[in-house]
Design a protein around this motif. Structure first.
Motif, PDB file in Angstrom:
ATOM      1  N   THR A 155      38.154  38.300  33.684  1.00 34.08           N
ATOM      2  CA  THR A 155      39.125  37.350  33.127  1.00 34.08           C
ATOM      3  C   THR A 155      40.448  37.217  33.975  1.00 34.08           C
ATOM      4  O   THR A 155      40.880  36.107  34.657  1.00 34.08           O
ATOM      5  N   MET A 156      40.937  38.593  34.401  1.00 32.76           N
ATOM      6  CA  MET A 156      42.290  38.660  34.791  1.00 32.76           C
ATOM      7  C   MET A 156      41.979  38.037  36.686  1.00 32.76           C
ATOM      8  O   MET A 156      42.528  37.191  37.182  1.00 32.76           O
ATOM      9  N   PHE A 157      40.658  38.603  37.092  1.00 42.11           N
ATOM     10  CA  PHE A 157      40.397  38.181  38.433  1.00 42.11           C
ATOM     11  C   PHE A 157      40.099  36.715  38.648  1.00 42.11           C
ATOM     12  O   PHE A 157      40.057  36.023  39.600  1.00 42.11           O
ATOM     13  N   GLU A 158      39.461  36.105  37.425  1.00 36.86           N
ATOM     14  CA  GLU A 158      39.102  34.795  37.438  1.00 36.86           C
ATOM     15  C   GLU A 158      40.470  33.940  37.441  1.00 36.86           C
ATOM     16  O   GLU A 158      40.498  33.031  38.351  1.00 36.86           O
ATOM     17  N   THR A 159      41.630  34.494  36.882  1.00 35.66           N
ATOM     18  CA  THR A 159      42.701  33.664  36.992  1.00 35.66           C
ATOM     19  C   THR A 159      43.465  33.833  38.514  1.00 35.66           C
ATOM     20  O   THR A 159      43.663  32.970  38.888  1.00 35.66           O
ATOM     21  N   VAL A 160      43.205  35.035  39.197  1.00 31.56           N
ATOM     22  CA  VAL A 160      43.352  35.158  40.254  1.00 31.56           C
ATOM     23  C   VAL A 160      42.610  34.066  41.426  1.00 31.56           C
ATOM     24  O   VAL A 160      43.277  33.826  42.202  1.00 31.56           O
ATOM     25  N   VAL A 161      41.377  34.002  41.173  1.00 32.46           N
ATOM     26  CA  VAL A 161      40.426  33.079  41.672  1.00 32.46           C
ATOM     27  C   VAL A 161      41.166  31.468  41.555  1.00 32.46           C
ATOM     28  O   VAL A 161      41.145  30.891  42.612  1.00 32.46           O
ATOM     29  N   VAL A 162      41.509  31.417  40.482  1.00 28.13           N
ATOM     30  CA  VAL A 162      42.071  29.906  40.159  1.00 28.13           C
ATOM     31  C   VAL A 162      43.547  29.750  40.820  1.00 28.13           C
ATOM     32  O   VAL A 162      43.659  28.848  41.795  1.00 28.13           O
ATOM     33  N   PHE A 163      44.251  30.882  41.130  1.00 27.69           N
ATOM     34  CA  PHE A 163      45.702  30.789  41.756  1.00 27.69           C
ATOM     35  C   PHE A 163      45.147  30.728  43.087  1.00 27.69           C
ATOM     36  O   PHE A 163      45.963  30.039  44.017  1.00 27.69           O
ATOM     37  N   VAL A 164      44.158  31.499  43.724  1.00 21.58           N
ATOM     38  CA  VAL A 164      44.092  31.430  45.269  1.00 21.58           C
ATOM     39  C   VAL A 164      43.416  30.162  45.625  1.00 21.58           C
ATOM     40  O   VAL A 164      43.883  29.638  46.481  1.00 21.58           O
ATOM     41  N   ALA A 165      42.819  29.651  44.625  1.00 18.97           N
ATOM     42  CA  ALA A 165      42.273  28.231  45.123  1.00 18.97           C
ATOM     43  C   ALA A 165      43.325  27.181  45.176  1.00 18.97           C
ATOM     44  O   ALA A 165      43.463  26.374  45.861  1.00 18.97           O
TER      45      ALA A 165
ATOM     46  N   GLY B   8      50.832  42.267  33.873  1.00 18.96           N
ATOM     47  CA  GLY B   8      51.987  42.608  33.705  1.00 18.96           C
ATOM     48  C   GLY B   8      51.440  43.242  32.104  1.00 18.96           C
ATOM     49  O   GLY B   8      51.783  44.471  31.484  1.00 18.96           O
ATOM     50  N   THR B   9      50.731  42.575  31.330  1.00 21.77           N
ATOM     51  CA  THR B   9      50.322  43.043  30.048  1.00 21.77           C
ATOM     52  C   THR B   9      49.253  44.322  30.082  1.00 21.77           C
ATOM     53  O   THR B   9      49.391  45.147  29.192  1.00 21.77           O
ATOM     54  N   GLY B  10      48.624  44.251  31.311  1.00 17.96           N
ATOM     55  CA  GLY B  10      47.601  45.291  31.549  1.00 17.96           C
ATOM     56  C   GLY B  10      48.629  46.553  32.070  1.00 17.96           C
ATOM     57  O   GLY B  10      48.275  47.679  31.425  1.00 17.96           O
ATOM     58  N   LEU B  11      49.466  46.470  32.876  1.00 16.98           N
ATOM     59  CA  LEU B  11      50.559  47.441  33.352  1.00 16.98           C
ATOM     60  C   LEU B  11      51.201  48.036  32.346  1.00 16.98           C
ATOM     61  O   LEU B  11      51.377  49.378  32.183  1.00 16.98           O
ATOM     62  N   VAL B  12      51.598  47.263  31.154  1.00 11.33           N
ATOM     63  CA  VAL B  12      52.292  47.884  29.961  1.00 11.33           C
ATOM     64  C   VAL B  12      51.370  48.906  29.408  1.00 11.33           C
ATOM     65  O   VAL B  12      51.903  50.010  29.070  1.00 11.33           O
ATOM     66  N   CYS B  13      50.167  48.586  29.335  1.00 11.40           N
ATOM     67  CA  CYS B  13      49.235  49.577  28.592  1.00 11.40           C
ATOM     68  C   CYS B  13      49.046  50.846  29.461  1.00 11.40           C
ATOM     69  O   CYS B  13      49.164  51.920  28.971  1.00 11.40           O
ATOM     70  N   LEU B  14      49.087  50.563  30.915  1.00 10.04           N
ATOM     71  CA  LEU B  14      48.912  51.862  31.766  1.00 10.04           C
ATOM     72  C   LEU B  14      50.237  52.482  31.525  1.00 10.04           C
ATOM     73  O   LEU B  14      49.955  53.816  31.472  1.00 10.04           O
ATOM     74  N   LEU B  15      51.544  51.953  31.344  1.00 12.03           N
ATOM     75  CA  LEU B  15      52.364  52.829  31.481  1.00 12.03           C
ATOM     76  C   LEU B  15      52.607  53.560  30.066  1.00 12.03           C
ATOM     77  O   LEU B  15      53.497  54.718  29.751  1.00 12.03           O
ATOM     78  N   LEU B  16      51.939  52.954  29.017  1.00 12.69           N
ATOM     79  CA  LEU B  16      52.198  53.569  27.604  1.00 12.69           C
ATOM     80  C   LEU B  16      50.989  54.527  27.452  1.00 12.69           C
ATOM     81  O   LEU B  16      50.942  55.440  26.585  1.00 12.69           O
ATOM     82  N   GLY B  17      50.376  54.925  28.665  1.00 12.20           N
ATOM     83  CA  GLY B  17      49.604  56.083  28.611  1.00 12.20           C
ATOM     84  C   GLY B  17      47.953  55.848  28.512  1.00 12.20           C
ATOM     85  O   GLY B  17      47.134  56.768  28.016  1.00 12.20           O
TER      86      GLY B  17
ATOM     87  N   PHE C 272      44.269  50.616  32.029  1.00 12.59           N
ATOM     88  CA  PHE C 272      44.836  49.225  32.110  1.00 12.59           C
ATOM     89  C   PHE C 272      44.007  48.193  31.381  1.00 12.59           C
ATOM     90  O   PHE C 272      42.916  48.353  31.061  1.00 12.59           O
ATOM     91  N   LEU C 273      44.818  47.308  30.646  1.00  8.90           N
ATOM     92  CA  LEU C 273      44.324  46.340  29.783  1.00  8.90           C
ATOM     93  C   LEU C 273      43.811  46.924  28.571  1.00  8.90           C
ATOM     94  O   LEU C 273      42.945  46.305  27.687  1.00  8.90           O
ATOM     95  N   ASP C 274      43.998  48.048  28.190  1.00  2.00           N
ATOM     96  CA  ASP C 274      43.639  48.775  26.906  1.00  2.00           C
ATOM     97  C   ASP C 274      44.519  48.563  25.895  1.00  2.00           C
ATOM     98  O   ASP C 274      45.493  49.084  25.704  1.00  2.00           O
TER      99      ASP C 274
ATOM    100  N   GLY D 101      38.555  42.123  30.141  1.00  4.04           N
ATOM    101  CA  GLY D 101      39.842  41.316  30.507  1.00  4.04           C
ATOM    102  C   GLY D 101      39.916  41.492  32.061  1.00  4.04           C
ATOM    103  O   GLY D 101      40.336  40.682  32.622  1.00  4.04           O
ATOM    104  N   PHE D 102      39.235  42.556  32.467  1.00  4.48           N
ATOM    105  CA  PHE D 102      39.305  42.692  34.028  1.00  4.48           C
ATOM    106  C   PHE D 102      38.764  41.519  34.636  1.00  4.48           C
ATOM    107  O   PHE D 102      39.338  40.895  35.624  1.00  4.48           O
TER     108      PHE D 102
END
Lengths: 252, 137
Positions: A68-78, A186-195, A198-200, A65-66
């Motif tokens: 793919t997340m940064f692949e999405t960021v690459v698309v955004f930056v492009a 945000g999906t990753g962050l919610v996992c982080l907040l639930l303890g 990231f992205l688990d 997932g990590f």
């Protein structure tokens, strides 16, 4: 200078060719792709761990997932880079030469417009199907997003970029592209907040009405939706900026 | 018997499609100007793709009467094959809509761009030229 460049290319090429000798044989059982612990785990355990029949989607959106997340960021930056380079804010220095601008047809063609009106709804529904059905068949966020973006490009081709810009303005494009990444991270962050990590995703079962295994399956749909948002917006933005030389007026 | 009939019909459809494809390709090379070339490509391409896809859709049913132990199993087979056939037919409908439209759009773009159509005068001129060349030889 040319000699130097030639030397660099030849040297890199020779290095790459030399390295191919270390590749495993075609279809070799000992190659990491076939016999490695990781790929065996993916092939054997994906169904048990995530309830997703399509291994590719599970690896793309969950195990990696990590990436793919940064692949999405690459698309955004492009997309942002395209806007930064091409966008023309009014002084016309980078716009159409006047002769070409006057040459545009005043009215969109009837046959093309009608066919697009017929095709676009089907295309958009099919894009959503590809997005949501990525767990079971080839598809997912990138493919569905590209098809959704293509539907907006089709509107721009048939009716002109300005007509499409009324539906999906530049403001909305930027908002949509950023929202996609926000959904993903945000999906990753919610996992982080639930303890958990990231992205688990399995920990999302505490807030979703499902068990941990199905939670992973559902979370994949969330992140794929985020990917689709970004890809859709960036695809259309790239087309609109390229086709109008950054003016977002007139068009091809 | 059923299997052979279906195979023959779908094979004939696919081969017919290939014939039209060949016609489209030959027309694309041999016709004199932009418009006639687009005409051959658009017409031949659409019909041949539809024929090939219909042949494929029909071929889905070639194994319909394989050993089924119950009527339910038979309908289960039929459902799967029908689903694939409907998907293939949907593709052919999409091509039927979009291919002529794209040909039309290309034609219009060519016309707006000032492409000159091939006329009788061009043909006469060509013949005269050929006549002169052969006379010269």
């Amino acid at each position: 200078m040319k000699g130097l460049a030639l030397f660099a290319v030849a040297f890199t090429g020779a290095l790459l060719l030399y390295a191919t000798g270390d590749f495993p044989d075609w279809g070799s059982l000992d190659s990491p792709a076939n016999g490695g612990e990781l790929s065996t785990h993916y092939i054997k355990e994906v169904r048990k761990e995530t309830e997703v029949p399509n291994i590719v989607t599970a690896v793309l959106a969950d195990y990696r997932g990590f990436d793919t997340m940064f692949e999405t960021v690459v698309v955004f930056v492009a997309g942002i880079a395209i806007i930064a380079v091409l966008r023309d804010f009014g002084n016309g220095s980078r716009g159409y030469p006047p002769a070409l601008a006057n040459n545009l047809p005043e009215e969109p063609d009837l046959i093309v417009t009608q066919t697009c009106n017929l095709v676009i709804p089907v295309l958009q529904i099919f894009a959503l199907y590809v997005l949501a059905h990525g767990h079971h068949s080839p598809g997912g966020g990138f493919q569905g997003g590209v098809m959704l973006g293509a539907s907006y490009i089709l509107i721009a081709l048939a009716n002109g970029v300005e007509a499409a810009m009324k539906i999906l303005s530049e403001r909305k494009i930027l908002l949509m592209a950023a929202t996609g990444i926000l959904i993903y991270s945000g999906t990753g962050l919610v996992c982080l907040l639930l303890g958990e990590n990231f992205l688990d995703y399995h920990v999302l079962s505490r807030i979703l009405p499902t068990d941990p295994i199905m939670a992973r399956s559902h979370a994949m749909l969330f992140v794929e939706t985020g990917v689709a948002f970004t890809v859709t917006a960036v695809m259309f933005s790239i087309y609109a900026n390229l086709a109008t030389r950054g003016t977002l007026k007139g068009g091809l | 018997m059923f299997e052979i009939t279906i195979s023959i019909i779908s094979g004939a459809l696919i081969c017919g499609g290939l014939v039209f494809f060949l016609g489209a390709a030959v027309g694309l090379v041999r016709f004199p100007d932009f418009y006639t070339r687009m005409h051959s490509a658009g017409k031949g391409d659409t019909l041949s793709t539809i024929m090939i896809l219909l042949g494929i859709a029909l071929y889905q049913f070639h194994d319909l009467f394989r050993e089924a132990h119950s009527l339910e199993e038979f309908f289960e087979h039929f459902k799967i094959e029908l689903l694939v056939a409907i998907k293939v037919t949907a593709i052919s409908v999409l091509i039927m809509l979009t291919s002529p439209t794209s040909t039309h759009a290309l034609m219009e773009a060519g016309y707006d761009d000032g492409m000159e159509p091939f006329t009788c005068e061009d043909e006469d001129a060509d013949e005269n030229q050929n006549g002169k060349e052969s006379a010269g030889q």
